[in-house]
Write an enzyme that holds these catalytic residues in place. Sequence first.
Site, mmCIF file in Angstrom:
data_model
loop_
_atom_site.group_PDB
_atom_site.id
_atom_site.type_symbol
_atom_site.label_atom_id
_atom_site.label_comp_id
_atom_site.label_asym_id
_atom_site.label_seq_id
_atom_site.Cartn_x
_atom_site.Cartn_y
_atom_site.Cartn_z
ATOM 1 C CG ASN A 184 -6.622 -0.656 1.437
ATOM 2 O OD1 ASN A 184 -5.840 -0.309 0.508
ATOM 3 N ND2 ASN A 184 -5.996 -1.117 2.429
ATOM 4 C CG HIS B 114 -3.054 3.457 1.925
ATOM 5 N ND1 HIS B 114 -3.532 3.275 0.702
ATOM 6 C CD2 HIS B 114 -3.183 2.499 2.663
ATOM 7 C CE1 HIS B 114 -4.015 1.932 0.967
ATOM 8 N NE2 HIS B 114 -3.676 1.644 2.087
ATOM 9 C CB CYS C 43 -1.065 -0.107 1.232
ATOM 10 S SG CYS C 43 -2.071 -1.406 1.168
#
Length: 319
Positions: A275, A245, A112
Site C-alpha cells: 500500500n 487504491h 490514500c
Amino acid sequence: MRSRIAGTGRCLPGRVVTNDELALSVATSDEWIRTRTGIRQRHVAAEGETTSGLALAASREALAAAGIAPSDVDLIVVATTTPDMIFPSTACILQAKLGAGGGPAFDVQAVCSGFVYALAVADAMLRSGAARNALVVGAEIYSRILDWNDRGTCVLFGDGAGAVVLVPAAEGGILATKLHADGHHKDILCVPGQVRAGGIAGTPFVRMDGGHVFKFAVKVLAEVALEALDAAGLPVSAVDWLIPHQANLRIMDATARKLHVPHERMVVTVDRHANVSAASIPMALDEAVRDGRVRSGHHVLLTGVGGGFTWGAAVLRWA
Ligand code: UT7
C-alpha cells in the site's frame, strides 16, 4: 472543456523488502501476509531519499511522455501524507527541483484518497481556465511513519511515487469525479502525533483499526465508483479497467465483486508495491498504460479510500 491525462510516470526506490525479510524482525510470515493482503514485497526508500525526490523522477517520466517541458508546467498538485517537511509543501520543493516556475503549487492531504482528490482539484482548475496544464503527483515514504515492531501495520505499506500530466481535452478525458469525507472516522486510521515544543507529542506512527478500515473501505469504494459512473452517464459494463487504491487484494477483490467488474479487468500492483497510499493509483495507472493494457477509447475507473475518512472516484475515457 475537459482535461485529459497526456502522460504518466512512476518511481520506486531500489530496495525491495520481501515478506520473508520482515519475518526476521517481527512475528509474521510470508504465508500470513500473502493470504491476508496479497502483498509479496514492498519498496523501501534509502536514508537519503525524499518524497520530493521520488516525485521528481515520476514527474520527469510523465512530462516526457506528455511531451511537455518542465518550464511549461502551469500547476503542480502533490498528494502526500509523508511530505519532506511540515512546510513548505512538497509541491513547492518539487517545483524548484523540476525547474518549473510561476504557477501555483500545493499539497493535498487526503491520505490514500489523495491522488483522486488531487486529480479532481486539478481537473476543476483546468476546466475553469485557472490553469493551462497540470502535473498531478502522488508520492509517499510511508516507511518513515511505520512502527517496524508493529506487525499489524508495518507489513502493509511501501514507498514510491506516481505522476500524471493533465492537458485540455478535445475529446474524452476526465468524464466525472466524486469526492467524500467523514471526519467522524478520524481515529480508525491515523498518525496522531503532534509537533510541539521541539518534539513529537503522541505517537508519530500509523495507528489502525484494521477490521473497521476493511469494512468501511469495501462499502465506500463501490458506492463512490457507482456515483462517478452515474455522473459520467456510463454503466458498469462500460468499464475497461478498474484501478482501485491498492491497499489489500481482498478489499480490491470485494470491491470488484460488488461492482460486477471481472477480476481480469482490475489492475493489481499491491502484490509488488504494497500500500503506497496516495501514490498507489498513479503507479498502477502508469504500469497499465506502459504495458499497453489501457488504450485509446478505454474507460478507466479510479477509486480510492483513506484516513480521514476520505474516499473518491474518477471516470476517464483514455484519449
Ligand atoms: O489504505 C487503507 C489502509 N489500511 C488498510 O487497508 C487495512 C485494512 N485492513 C486489513 O487489510 C486487514 O484488516 C488486515 C490485513 C490489517 C488484518 O487482516 P484480518 O484478516 O482482518 O486479520 P485480523 O485483524 O482479524 O487479525 C487476525 C490475527 C490476530 O491475531 P489474534 O488476535 O487472532 O491472535 C492478529 O494479531 O492475525 C494477527 N496479525 C498478524 N499475524 C501475523 C496481525 N498482523 C499480523 C501479521 N502477521 N503481520
